[in-house]
Design a protein around this motif. Structure first.
Motif, mmCIF file in Angstrom:
data_model
loop_
_atom_site.group_PDB
_atom_site.id
_atom_site.type_symbol
_atom_site.label_atom_id
_atom_site.label_comp_id
_atom_site.label_asym_id
_atom_site.label_seq_id
_atom_site.Cartn_x
_atom_site.Cartn_y
_atom_site.Cartn_z
ATOM 1 N N PRO A 142 35.208 32.151 36.128
ATOM 2 C CA PRO A 142 35.185 30.689 35.979
ATOM 3 C C PRO A 142 35.706 30.238 34.622
ATOM 4 N N SER A 143 36.979 30.458 34.391
ATOM 5 C CA SER A 143 37.600 30.159 33.109
ATOM 6 C C SER A 143 38.608 29.033 33.265
ATOM 7 N N SER A 144 39.345 28.769 32.208
ATOM 8 C CA SER A 144 40.469 27.841 32.242
ATOM 9 C C SER A 144 41.662 28.522 31.590
ATOM 10 N N VAL A 145 42.801 27.858 31.646
ATOM 11 C CA VAL A 145 43.992 28.440 31.006
ATOM 12 C C VAL A 145 43.999 28.215 29.499
ATOM 13 N N ALA A 146 43.031 27.452 28.982
ATOM 14 C CA ALA A 146 43.054 27.065 27.566
ATOM 15 C C ALA A 146 43.188 28.238 26.598
ATOM 16 N N PRO A 147 42.383 29.324 26.738
ATOM 17 C CA PRO A 147 42.525 30.417 25.767
ATOM 18 C C PRO A 147 43.911 31.054 25.782
ATOM 19 N N PHE A 148 44.563 31.010 26.923
ATOM 20 C CA PHE A 148 45.832 31.715 27.078
ATOM 21 C C PHE A 148 47.017 30.874 26.596
ATOM 22 N N ILE A 149 46.959 29.553 26.823
ATOM 23 C CA ILE A 149 48.112 28.728 26.433
ATOM 24 C C ILE A 149 47.927 28.056 25.079
ATOM 25 N N LEU A 150 46.678 27.961 24.590
ATOM 26 C CA LEU A 150 46.459 27.344 23.286
ATOM 27 C C LEU A 150 46.255 28.362 22.176
ATOM 28 N N ARG A 151 45.750 29.548 22.539
ATOM 29 C CA ARG A 151 45.513 30.583 21.520
ATOM 30 C C ARG A 151 46.319 31.855 21.774
ATOM 31 N N GLY A 152 47.085 31.879 22.836
ATOM 32 C CA GLY A 152 47.905 33.063 23.104
ATOM 33 C C GLY A 152 47.101 34.313 23.381
ATOM 34 N N VAL A 153 45.882 34.142 23.901
ATOM 35 C CA VAL A 153 45.030 35.290 24.213
ATOM 36 C C VAL A 153 45.641 36.094 25.357
ATOM 37 N N THR A 154 45.560 37.408 25.254
ATOM 38 C CA THR A 154 46.034 38.306 26.306
ATOM 39 C C THR A 154 44.836 38.877 27.056
ATOM 40 N N LEU A 155 44.838 38.747 28.363
ATOM 41 C CA LEU A 155 43.811 39.349 29.212
ATOM 42 C C LEU A 155 44.452 40.519 29.951
ATOM 43 N N VAL A 156 43.930 41.720 29.695
ATOM 44 C CA VAL A 156 44.513 42.945 30.259
ATOM 45 C C VAL A 156 43.547 43.541 31.287
ATOM 46 N N GLY A 157 44.004 43.690 32.508
ATOM 47 C CA GLY A 157 43.205 44.374 33.520
ATOM 48 C C GLY A 157 43.343 45.884 33.351
ATOM 49 N N VAL A 158 42.212 46.588 33.410
ATOM 50 C CA VAL A 158 42.216 48.043 33.243
ATOM 51 C C VAL A 158 41.651 48.678 34.497
ATOM 52 N N ASP A 159 42.489 49.431 35.201
ATOM 53 C CA ASP A 159 42.076 50.129 36.428
ATOM 54 C C ASP A 159 42.068 51.628 36.180
ATOM 55 N N SER A 160 40.942 52.253 36.455
ATOM 56 C CA SER A 160 40.842 53.696 36.236
ATOM 57 C C SER A 160 41.057 54.496 37.509
ATOM 58 N N VAL A 161 40.946 53.851 38.676
ATOM 59 C CA VAL A 161 40.948 54.592 39.945
ATOM 60 C C VAL A 161 42.328 55.146 40.273
ATOM 61 N N MET A 162 43.347 54.298 40.212
ATOM 62 C CA MET A 162 44.697 54.703 40.590
ATOM 63 C C MET A 162 45.625 54.846 39.377
ATOM 64 N N CYS A 163 45.046 54.913 38.203
ATOM 65 C CA CYS A 163 45.825 55.039 36.972
ATOM 66 C C CYS A 163 46.780 56.232 37.043
ATOM 67 N N PRO A 164 48.063 56.054 36.692
ATOM 68 C CA PRO A 164 49.032 57.152 36.784
ATOM 69 C C PRO A 164 48.636 58.364 35.944
ATOM 70 N N ARG A 165 49.032 59.523 36.420
ATOM 71 C CA ARG A 165 48.642 60.784 35.795
ATOM 72 C C ARG A 165 49.013 60.876 34.310
ATOM 73 N N PRO A 166 50.219 60.472 33.874
ATOM 74 C CA PRO A 166 50.539 60.600 32.445
ATOM 75 C C PRO A 166 49.556 59.848 31.552
ATOM 76 N N GLU A 167 49.126 58.664 31.998
ATOM 77 C CA GLU A 167 48.182 57.891 31.198
ATOM 78 C C GLU A 167 46.799 58.541 31.195
ATOM 79 N N ARG A 168 46.428 59.159 32.317
ATOM 80 C CA ARG A 168 45.159 59.897 32.380
ATOM 81 C C ARG A 168 45.147 61.052 31.378
ATOM 82 N N LEU A 169 46.246 61.804 31.387
ATOM 83 C CA LEU A 169 46.342 62.950 30.478
ATOM 84 C C LEU A 169 46.227 62.499 29.027
#
Length: 327
Positions: free
Chosen positions: A251-278
């Motif tokens: 339940p957020s708004s776009v304000a942090p992203f367009i006014l402060r340039g905040v980056t929201l990064v999704g992190v998935d561990s289940v299907m993460c590619p093998r090189p990144e796992r290693l």
């Protein structure tokens, strides 16, 4: 025959119990592993208790973490005697997992067990710790450095949070822990947290923007907590999101992203590619203090894993639970 936790669902209901399992029942795969240890994660708690629709086919052996020794292999990358670790890939959901004395798996899912860790330490880290490391790597990839400002870690007394605090503090970051368990404040400070905040300050609906504070964040909660973290992240700060313990909504708004340039990064561990796992496991071997790992962890037997899963779902488990499948 070998022992394992088997989840069944039929007209008699949904249940999990330790059973004797015939090796002929193991699913398809090109590597058979003699399991030494598994662990209990939030997803395993959902599976064992039936509190979430995690298991996609029945019967199912839960356990999304596996550490053990290759017993048979038709995969050219692994030979008998190799020590391996596995996290994710739908194991414990669509494919039998690690809460049993044997597992048959696709070799492509496996990672060599780093020499720095025992099997017990590898599952003490487990999916939770490996996910925490992926979050740390994401923060670094987006330019967050020690000295840039405070890093907030939510769900701090859980598995992801505990490892994230230990790693971030060792790397030189100032870490602020958020937890709903005030009695764990001393534990969190021993792991490296500079300050511990009460969860209630983040879990209620908040403003689209708040006072800037965080240079980065590791969030396992979602919902209002994630929205409030984003709203109080500093200009061009980075928030990593890897969990939904508080809900799937955002339940957020776009304000942090367009006014402060905040980056929201999704992190998935289940299907993460093998090189990144290693790379994540290489980093854990270097950047996680094994002495702190002992503080984070306690061990249970296969049978004890079932009642412990219920405690995990009630928020009564600190850090990581290692399951010795051979006792």
């Amino acid at each position: 025959m070998f022992k394992g936790i088997l989840i069944e669902k039929d007209e008699a209901g949904y249940r999990a119990a330790v059973k004797d399992i015939d090796e002929a029942q193991l699913p398809e795969g090109d590597v058979t592993v003699r399991v030494e240890c598994s662990s209990l994660n939030y997803k395993d708690g959902l599976a064992i208790t039936g509190k979430g629709p995690v298991v996609r086919k029945f019967p199912m052996v839960p356990g999304i973490d596996i550490a053990g020794t290759v017993e048979a292999s038709a995969n050219p990358d692994y030979k008998v005697g190799d020590r391996v670790v596995l996290n994710g890939w739908g194991v414990g959901e669509t494919h039998w997992g690690g809460l049993a004395q044997k597992a048959r798996l696709k070799g492509d899912w496996l990672v060599p067990l780093p020499a720095a860790f025992s099997a017990q330490q590898a599952v003490a880290i487990g999916t939770a710790g490996y996910t925490a490391m992926l979050c740390v790597m994401a923060l670094e990839r987006h330019g967050v450095k020690p000295g840039d400002g405070e890093i907030v870690v939510t769900g701090a007394a859980g598995g992801v949070g505990s490892v994230a605090i230990a790693v971030l503090s060792k790397l030189g970051h100032t870490v602020v822990a958020v937890s709903g368990r005030p009695e764990e404040a001393d534990y969190l400070k021993q792991l490296g947290a500079a300050e511990v905040l009460e969860r209630g300050a983040f879990s209620a609906p908040g403003k689209p923007l708040g006072k800037e504070r965080w240079a980065g964040a590791v969030d396992v909660v979602g919902s209002h907590t994630l929205a409030n973290i984003c709203a109080t992240t500093r200009y061009r700060g980075v928030v990593t999101a890897c969990g939904l313990a508080g809900g799937m909504d955002f339940p957020s708004s776009v304000a942090p992203f367009i006014l402060r340039g905040v980056t929201l990064v999704g992190v998935d561990s289940v299907m993460c590619p093998r090189p990144e796992r290693l790379l994540a496991w290489e980093r854990l071997a270097r950047d996680l203090d094994v002495a702190k790992l002992a503080m984070i962890t306690h061990e249970v037997s296969l049978a004890e894993a079932i009642p412990t899963a219920a405690l995990l779902m009630d928020g009564k488990v600190r850090g990581r639970v290692v399951v010795d499948v051979n006792r």
